[in-house]
Scaffold this motif. Structure first.
Motif, PDB file in Angstrom:
ATOM      1  N   LYS A  55     -10.097  -1.909   8.770  1.00 24.17           N
ATOM      2  CA  LYS A  55      -9.806  -2.156   7.355  1.00 24.17           C
ATOM      3  C   LYS A  55      -8.319  -1.940   7.111  1.00 24.17           C
ATOM      4  O   LYS A  55      -7.731  -0.988   7.621  1.00 24.17           O
ATOM      5  CB  LYS A  55     -10.604  -1.190   6.470  1.00 24.17           C
ATOM      6  CG  LYS A  55     -12.106  -1.280   6.626  1.00 24.17           C
ATOM      7  CD  LYS A  55     -12.799  -0.157   5.870  1.00 24.17           C
ATOM      8  CE  LYS A  55     -12.542   1.178   6.529  1.00 24.17           C
ATOM      9  NZ  LYS A  55     -13.221   2.297   5.828  1.00 24.17           N
ATOM     10  N   GLY A  56      -7.730  -2.826   6.336  1.00 22.83           N
ATOM     11  CA  GLY A  56      -6.373  -2.586   5.870  1.00 22.83           C
ATOM     12  C   GLY A  56      -5.270  -2.899   6.859  1.00 22.83           C
ATOM     13  O   GLY A  56      -4.093  -2.672   6.560  1.00 22.83           O
ATOM     14  N   LYS A  57      -5.604  -3.448   8.039  1.00 24.22           N
ATOM     15  CA  LYS A  57      -4.532  -3.678   8.997  1.00 24.22           C
ATOM     16  C   LYS A  57      -3.608  -4.816   8.551  1.00 24.22           C
ATOM     17  O   LYS A  57      -2.401  -4.779   8.811  1.00 24.22           O
ATOM     18  CB  LYS A  57      -5.077  -3.932  10.402  1.00 24.22           C
ATOM     19  CG  LYS A  57      -5.853  -5.217  10.636  1.00 24.22           C
ATOM     20  CD  LYS A  57      -6.350  -5.256  12.086  1.00 24.22           C
ATOM     21  CE  LYS A  57      -6.942  -6.605  12.471  1.00 24.22           C
ATOM     22  NZ  LYS A  57      -8.192  -6.908  11.745  1.00 24.22           N
ATOM     23  N   GLY A  58      -4.141  -5.799   7.832  1.00 26.56           N
ATOM     24  CA  GLY A  58      -3.293  -6.868   7.329  1.00 26.56           C
ATOM     25  C   GLY A  58      -2.347  -6.374   6.243  1.00 26.56           C
ATOM     26  O   GLY A  58      -1.158  -6.705   6.245  1.00 26.56           O
ATOM     27  N   SER A  59      -2.867  -5.579   5.303  1.00 25.21           N
ATOM     28  CA  SER A  59      -2.021  -5.001   4.252  1.00 25.21           C
ATOM     29  C   SER A  59      -0.955  -4.108   4.864  1.00 25.21           C
ATOM     30  O   SER A  59       0.213  -4.125   4.442  1.00 25.21           O
ATOM     31  CB  SER A  59      -2.868  -4.185   3.275  1.00 25.21           C
ATOM     32  OG  SER A  59      -3.860  -4.975   2.673  1.00 25.21           O
ATOM     33  N   THR A  60      -1.335  -3.331   5.871  1.00 26.97           N
ATOM     34  CA  THR A  60      -0.373  -2.458   6.546  1.00 26.97           C
ATOM     35  C   THR A  60       0.691  -3.281   7.247  1.00 26.97           C
ATOM     36  O   THR A  60       1.886  -2.980   7.161  1.00 26.97           O
ATOM     37  CB  THR A  60      -1.098  -1.546   7.545  1.00 26.97           C
ATOM     38  OG1 THR A  60      -2.099  -0.788   6.850  1.00 26.97           O
ATOM     39  CG2 THR A  60      -0.130  -0.595   8.226  1.00 26.97           C
ATOM     40  N   ALA A  61       0.277  -4.344   7.933  1.00 33.21           N
ATOM     41  CA  ALA A  61       1.232  -5.204   8.629  1.00 33.21           C
ATOM     42  C   ALA A  61       2.219  -5.831   7.650  1.00 33.21           C
ATOM     43  O   ALA A  61       3.436  -5.854   7.893  1.00 33.21           O
ATOM     44  CB  ALA A  61       0.487  -6.291   9.399  1.00 33.21           C
ATOM     45  N   PHE A  78       2.873 -11.954  12.735  1.00 34.65           N
ATOM     46  CA  PHE A  78       1.731 -12.759  13.164  1.00 34.65           C
ATOM     47  C   PHE A  78       0.473 -12.052  12.702  1.00 34.65           C
ATOM     48  O   PHE A  78       0.200 -10.913  13.084  1.00 34.65           O
ATOM     49  CB  PHE A  78       1.727 -12.921  14.683  1.00 34.65           C
ATOM     50  CG  PHE A  78       0.526 -13.665  15.217  1.00 34.65           C
ATOM     51  CD1 PHE A  78       0.353 -15.009  14.947  1.00 34.65           C
ATOM     52  CD2 PHE A  78      -0.428 -13.014  16.000  1.00 34.65           C
ATOM     53  CE1 PHE A  78      -0.744 -15.702  15.450  1.00 34.65           C
ATOM     54  CE2 PHE A  78      -1.527 -13.699  16.494  1.00 34.65           C
ATOM     55  CZ  PHE A  78      -1.686 -15.048  16.225  1.00 34.65           C
ATOM     56  N   THR A  79      -0.300 -12.709  11.824  1.00 32.84           N
ATOM     57  CA  THR A  79      -1.514 -12.130  11.260  1.00 32.84           C
ATOM     58  C   THR A  79      -2.635 -13.166  11.297  1.00 32.84           C
ATOM     59  O   THR A  79      -2.414 -14.336  11.607  1.00 32.84           O
ATOM     60  CB  THR A  79      -1.301 -11.686   9.805  1.00 32.84           C
ATOM     61  OG1 THR A  79      -0.935 -12.824   9.021  1.00 32.84           O
ATOM     62  CG2 THR A  79      -0.214 -10.636   9.706  1.00 32.84           C
ATOM     63  N   PHE A  90       1.975 -17.434  10.942  1.00 35.65           N
ATOM     64  CA  PHE A  90       3.266 -17.308  11.617  1.00 35.65           C
ATOM     65  C   PHE A  90       4.365 -17.277  10.558  1.00 35.65           C
ATOM     66  O   PHE A  90       4.610 -18.282   9.882  1.00 35.65           O
ATOM     67  CB  PHE A  90       3.499 -18.501  12.551  1.00 35.65           C
ATOM     68  CG  PHE A  90       2.326 -18.858  13.413  1.00 35.65           C
ATOM     69  CD1 PHE A  90       2.199 -18.360  14.695  1.00 35.65           C
ATOM     70  CD2 PHE A  90       1.327 -19.714  12.933  1.00 35.65           C
ATOM     71  CE1 PHE A  90       1.114 -18.694  15.490  1.00 35.65           C
ATOM     72  CE2 PHE A  90       0.239 -20.055  13.727  1.00 35.65           C
ATOM     73  CZ  PHE A  90       0.124 -19.534  14.999  1.00 35.65           C
ATOM     74  N   GLN A  91       5.019 -16.143  10.393  1.00 39.12           N
ATOM     75  CA  GLN A  91       6.047 -16.023   9.356  1.00 39.12           C
ATOM     76  C   GLN A  91       7.275 -15.302   9.900  1.00 39.12           C
ATOM     77  O   GLN A  91       7.164 -14.401  10.743  1.00 39.12           O
ATOM     78  CB  GLN A  91       5.506 -15.255   8.143  1.00 39.12           C
ATOM     79  CG  GLN A  91       4.347 -15.926   7.438  1.00 39.12           C
ATOM     80  CD  GLN A  91       3.932 -15.198   6.179  1.00 39.12           C
ATOM     81  OE1 GLN A  91       4.713 -14.450   5.589  1.00 39.12           O
ATOM     82  NE2 GLN A  91       2.695 -15.420   5.743  1.00 39.12           N
TER      83      GLN A  91
END
Length: 471
Positions: A55-61, A78-79, A90-91
């Protein structure tokens, strides 16, 4: 509109997300390492902050990347998954890869490399593995200073687990998801996530359930990796939530500094006190909900630890970066009268967190839930907290091969005690129906799957207010 040639070629690879290849065929590092070596091993030359978790790894990234940009670093990210189009994955400095850039790399570098691999008898490269390779090639070609790399699934055998020595390994909260692949107990799941920990590389971890925490402590010791653990070494305190964002204080008192040499080598942020203590007060993230304070604090600690080698990171960069973080599709308000919120909660734990956040942000408001969930998720346990919140429910289905039927979703809500449950196959029509049920004063909550959120966001560009990011 026709797909551009590079994306069309990428879609020819087997894709676990679409359910056209089994887990046994999908997970492993041999193929992705072979492909990376074939294109010149770009993964060995780009500094990486590697982030895993349930949970939350995208928000953390996204928050870590925002801090790095605020510190003046050209930052790749990269998410996955994407919400609307694959390019979102890819950003660089918040700007997506263009169709032309994607096509050029896929057709001029990856396609010839694939032909050489096949000639050597190496087959079965997965689409996600091709995406990882594409990401590293693009990041290197664009001269990025550092890359924030989010794990796709698990960690041990995930296609991102190819960097031998990241700057930091970060692990967000661990919970139950993908149990058929990662295991059906928290220690097994945590073991898969903890496999991103590398020899001598510092680790930042969010507060964890005790069973997961034990695994992370053991793995960190085994790998001689300093561990900065939420709840032990750092904490988000004085959390305050509003519709304008989330504020909190960060208190950092690391126990993983055994001597002065390591202290000086691990942490160099300019206002860490001599005794290793640090407090940053009234930090703010625009991401909504008390849980985002934990994610933002984890990102801040990751940045503090990364300042060992990324020495431009300071308290101002942390403060500014968190305040500028964007991560759509998570407690995102996309319309008013009635308020329409989208959130990709797809596990029991994330659904419980979402319900708590809605109650805190909109006390006493009636809620109409629009829900669609992927068929491989633990649907009854995802639905249970949502059913307690919902005055009525519209069951729907994302435009995705693995989405559960509306009948399955409706039955799960009925079993959980929801009285008013309707079915509507099309996501946008389901939201329209929920808006009518809500009237002007209730809340419409669209949740259960990021794929469903993506479908609604596509439609929101014409049917609702233009989304402006998370409030």
């Amino acid at each position: 509109m026709l797909e551009h040639a590079g994306l069309a070629y990428l879609r020819t690879f087997p894709d676990f997300e679409l359910g056209n290849v089994s887990a046994a065929q999908t997970f492993g590092l041999e193929r992705v390492l072979a492909l990376l070596e074939e294109v010149g091993a770009p993964h060995l030359r780009v500094p990486v902050i590697h982030i895993a978790g349930t949970k939350g790894k995208g928000s953390t990234a996204a928050s870590v990347a925002s801090i790095l940009r605020a510190a003046g670093y050209r930052t790749g990210m990269f998410t996955q998954p994407h919400l609307v189009r694959l390019n979102e994955r890819f950003q660089i400095d918040g700007v997506e890869i263009t169709d032309d850039q994607l096509s050029a790399i896929m057709l001029s570098q990856i396609q010839p490399a694939m032909a050489r691999l096949v000639a050597r008898g190496i087959t079965g490269v997965q689409q996600f593995e091709a995406q990882v390779t594409l990401a590293f090639l693009w990041f290197e070609a664009q001269a990025t200073d550092v890359v924030v790399l989010e794990v796709g699934l698990g960690g041990r055998l995930d296609g991102t687990n190819v960097v031998p020595k990241p700057v930091v390994s970060t692990i967000s909260p661990i919970g139950f998801d993908h149990m058929a692949i990662l295991g059906d107990t928290l220690p097994l799941i945590a073991g898969e996530k903890a496999a991103i920990i590398k020899e001598g590389v510092p680790v930042v971890a969010s507060p964890q359930p005790v069973e997961a925490e034990t695994v992370l402590i053991k793995m960190s010791r085994r790998m001689h990796a300093a561990l900065y653990l939420g709840g032990r070494d750092w904490e988000a305190t004085a959390v305050r939530t509003t519709l304008q964002g989330t504020t909190f204080d960060l208190r950092f008192s690391p126990s993983a500094l055994p001597d002065d040499a390591q202290r000086n080598g691990v942490i160099s942020i300019n206002n860490l006190h001599e005794d290793g203590q640090l407090s940053l007060m009234a930090l703010r993230t625009p991401l909504l909900g008390a849980h985002q304070a934990v994610n933002a604090a984890c990102a801040a600690v990751t940045a503090i630890v990364a300042s060992r080698s990324l020495t431009r990171i300071d308290a101002d960069a942390i403060r500014q970066g968190l305040a500028m973080a964007e991560w759509p599709g998570r407690l995102q308000v996309i319309d008013n009268e009635p308020t329409v919120i989208v959130d990709g909660a797809h596990t029991a734990e994330s659904a419980e967190v979402l319900v708590s956040a809605i109650k805190e942000l909109f006390p006493g408001k009636r809620v109409v839930v629009v829900c669609g969930i992927q068929g491989d998720k633990d649907i009854p346990n995802v639905v249970t907290p949502l059913a307690k919140l919902a005055a009525s429910v519209v069951a729907t289905r994302a435009h995705h091969q693995r989405a559960a039927s509306t009948a399955v979703i409706a039955a799960a809500f009925s079993d959980a005690g929801s009285v008013v449950v309707q079915e509507c196959e099309e996501p946008l029509a389901a939201v329209d129906r929920a808006r009518r049920l809500a009237g002007r004063d209730a809340i419409v909550l669209v949740t259960g799957s990021l794929y469903l959120v993506g479908d609604v966001l596509v439609g929101s560009r014409s049917d609702f207010l233009e989304p402006t990011g998370v409030l």
